[in-house]
Scaffold this motif. Sequence first.
Motif, PDB file in Angstrom:
ATOM      1  N   GLY A 197       0.809  -1.222   0.000  1.00  0.00           N
ATOM      2  CA  GLY A 197       0.000   0.000   0.000  1.00  0.00           C
ATOM      3  C   GLY A 197       0.834   1.259   0.000  1.00  0.00           C
ATOM      4  N   ASP A 198       2.120   1.138   0.267  1.00  0.00           N
ATOM      5  CA  ASP A 198       2.976   2.325   0.215  1.00  0.00           C
ATOM      6  C   ASP A 198       3.211   2.738  -1.236  1.00  0.00           C
ATOM      7  N   LEU A 199       3.273   4.041  -1.448  1.00  0.00           N
ATOM      8  CA  LEU A 199       3.608   4.598  -2.761  1.00  0.00           C
ATOM      9  C   LEU A 199       4.921   5.342  -2.657  1.00  0.00           C
ATOM     10  N   LEU A 200       5.695   5.317  -3.720  1.00  0.00           N
ATOM     11  CA  LEU A 200       6.910   6.123  -3.808  1.00  0.00           C
ATOM     12  C   LEU A 200       6.831   6.975  -5.069  1.00  0.00           C
ATOM     13  N   MET A 201       6.807   8.293  -4.879  1.00  0.00           N
ATOM     14  CA  MET A 201       6.886   9.213  -6.016  1.00  0.00           C
ATOM     15  C   MET A 201       8.364   9.402  -6.302  1.00  0.00           C
ATOM     16  N   THR A 202       8.770   9.116  -7.552  1.00  0.00           N
ATOM     17  CA  THR A 202      10.185   8.856  -7.832  1.00  0.00           C
ATOM     18  C   THR A 202      10.969  10.069  -8.328  1.00  0.00           C
ATOM     19  N   GLY A 203      10.401  11.261  -8.209  1.00  0.00           N
ATOM     20  CA  GLY A 203      11.139  12.463  -8.566  1.00  0.00           C
ATOM     21  C   GLY A 203      10.719  13.003  -9.923  1.00  0.00           C
ATOM     22  N   THR A 204      11.057  14.276 -10.137  1.00  0.00           N
ATOM     23  CA  THR A 204      10.551  14.973 -11.323  1.00  0.00           C
ATOM     24  C   THR A 204      11.683  15.477 -12.198  1.00  0.00           C
ATOM     25  N   PRO A 205      11.486  15.435 -13.517  1.00  0.00           N
ATOM     26  CA  PRO A 205      12.475  16.043 -14.411  1.00  0.00           C
ATOM     27  C   PRO A 205      12.370  17.563 -14.387  1.00  0.00           C
ATOM     28  N   ALA A 206      13.252  18.235 -15.087  1.00  0.00           N
ATOM     29  CA  ALA A 206      13.288  19.700 -15.081  1.00  0.00           C
ATOM     30  C   ALA A 206      12.027  20.276 -15.708  1.00  0.00           C
ATOM     31  N   GLY A 207      11.776  21.548 -15.393  1.00  0.00           N
ATOM     32  CA  GLY A 207      10.681  22.273 -16.020  1.00  0.00           C
ATOM     33  C   GLY A 207       9.506  22.534 -15.114  1.00  0.00           C
ATOM     34  N   VAL A 208       9.701  22.335 -13.792  1.00  0.00           N
ATOM     35  CA  VAL A 208       8.591  22.601 -12.887  1.00  0.00           C
ATOM     36  C   VAL A 208       8.179  24.061 -13.010  1.00  0.00           C
TER      37      VAL A 208
END
Length: 232
Positions: A197-208
Amino acid sequence: MNTVIDAPQPTVLPVAGSDAVFPVRRIYCIGRNYAAHAREMGGQPDRDPPFFFCKPADAAFAASGETPTDWPYPPRSTDVHHEIEMVAAIGRGGQDIAVADALDHVWGYGVGLDMTRRDLQAQMKALGRSWEIGKAFDHAAPISALRPAGEIGHPARGAIWLEVNGARRQAGDLSDMIWSVAEAVAELSRYFTLAPGDLLMTGTPAGVGAVARGDVLTGHVDGVGGLSIRVI
Ligand code: MN
């Protein structure tokens, strides 16, 4: 069970092509996992151990892959940013998981947005305080329907992108991650006992960047799927 107040209902995410749902236990996020984004946030991309933060489970917000799902602009901020991310969904728990075993603990994947009240995050950073109010607000984690690794495998390369009103704002490749999903899961499990049930958001590329009411955000990860929200 005789609870003294109404028991909270579990937060669930849909599973693509299924009537079954994925119950969310915790949402972990990894910071600065793409070199170009680390630079745009004023840091240096490197192989120092990854850092993690959390969002509450009920910040997960089921977002459609087609007709945009209405997403409420959060209060107390005038600078809310999008961060498109692949989401790994844990199906088998553990602690001190070896990198070589880590993908066996991942049930599936989705496409998510680590929505961020950037102004509040920056204020907290400047004061040396927790990012909580910048990252852990209501609806802070729009996520697509999940797809099982049994169907799609464990994506390690492929495009990840976000469009705002049809204009490409973020683009990268999963292979650009500084820490792979397996490495991130293994490291996370040294600090927390992972559970189904755990989720891991794995990071974002550039352009936020910032969103505004009326914007339609469309995100995609090759081999995983897509999501779409309309900011209201
Ligand atoms: Mn993020």
